[in-house]
Design an enzyme around this catalytic site. Structure first.
Site, mmCIF file in Angstrom:
data_model
loop_
_atom_site.group_PDB
_atom_site.id
_atom_site.type_symbol
_atom_site.label_atom_id
_atom_site.label_comp_id
_atom_site.label_asym_id
_atom_site.label_seq_id
_atom_site.Cartn_x
_atom_site.Cartn_y
_atom_site.Cartn_z
ATOM 1 N N HIS A 78 0.835 -1.211 0.000
ATOM 2 C CA HIS A 78 0.000 0.000 0.000
ATOM 3 C C HIS A 78 0.864 1.253 0.000
ATOM 4 C CE1 HIS A 78 0.907 0.794 4.248
ATOM 5 N NE2 HIS A 78 0.715 -0.495 4.467
ATOM 6 N N CYS A 131 3.030 -4.933 6.683
ATOM 7 C CA CYS A 131 2.779 -4.630 5.274
ATOM 8 C C CYS A 131 4.014 -4.050 4.594
ATOM 9 C CB CYS A 131 1.620 -3.643 5.150
ATOM 10 S SG CYS A 131 0.027 -4.317 5.683
#
Length: 202
Positions: A162, A178
């Protein structure tokens, strides 16, 4: 001794004595500042930074994938870099990334993109809430969202590639698991990757 000589001598004595007094005061202050305070121990020395510039370079997809069906994404945790190859080999991209804070938050292996979201919302995982109970339960899309402008959801629950609005995180160990990119880079990757694109974290 002539009066003038006495005055000069006295003036010299005063100046020398004043300088010595000022010097001793400064030394005392310096010693106090450097004294060890058991209630405020000195900070731990920071570990040396491992430079990874030489590792941030183009790679071939062949050592990592059998084919480029649906395209391929390789995330190199150690060099903090994300590589993308299109299915026809016509496009190759190399982006700097943020990576997980610690080994226990790091997952390695093969998965794939299972969902693409522009303007993602965010909610902390149960483990994040345990570690950080003060965090909000939900953050809608926008400038405060930790997922930035775009997100590629992976086959592993809670794992994503992301963007981020906090550009200081890129190139660092700064995430809870992440992989983060600059917003302009995730927008570019978002336009290239598709649901089904292969992903390998090494």
């Amino acid at each position: 001794m002539p009066r003038n000589s006495f005055e000069v001598f006295s003036r010299r004595q005063f100046l020398a004595g004043g300088a010595a007094l000022i010097g001793s005061s400064a030394l005392a202050q310096s010693d106090d500042e450097q004294a060890f305070d058991p209630l405020r121990p000195p900070p731990e020395p920071e570990p040396p930074v491992q430079r990874n510039i030489s590792a941030f370079r183009a790679k071939s997809w062949r050592p990592y994938f059998d084919n480029l069906r649906n395209g391929a994404i390789l995330v190199d945790i150690d060099s903090r870099a994300l590589h993308y190859w299109s299915a026809n080999e016509g496009t190759y991209k190399l982006f700097p990334s943020s990576v997980p804070l610690s080994d226990d938050l790091t997952r390695r292996g093969r998965t794939q993109v299972v969902r693409k979201v522009e303007g993602p919302s965010w909610a902390p995982t149960p483990n994040m809430r345990k570690r950080n109970p003060e965090w909000p339960a939900y953050i809608p899309p926008g400038p405060d969202n930790p997922l930035g402008t775009h997100a590629l959801y992976l086959g592993w629950k809670y794992y994503r590639i992301h963007g981020t609005h906090d550009t200081r995180k890129i190139g660092r160990k700064s995430s809870n698991g992440c992989i983060g990119l600059y917003n302009e880079h995730i927008a570019e990757l978002f336009s290239l990757a598709k649901v089904g694109t292969q992903v390998l974290l090494i």
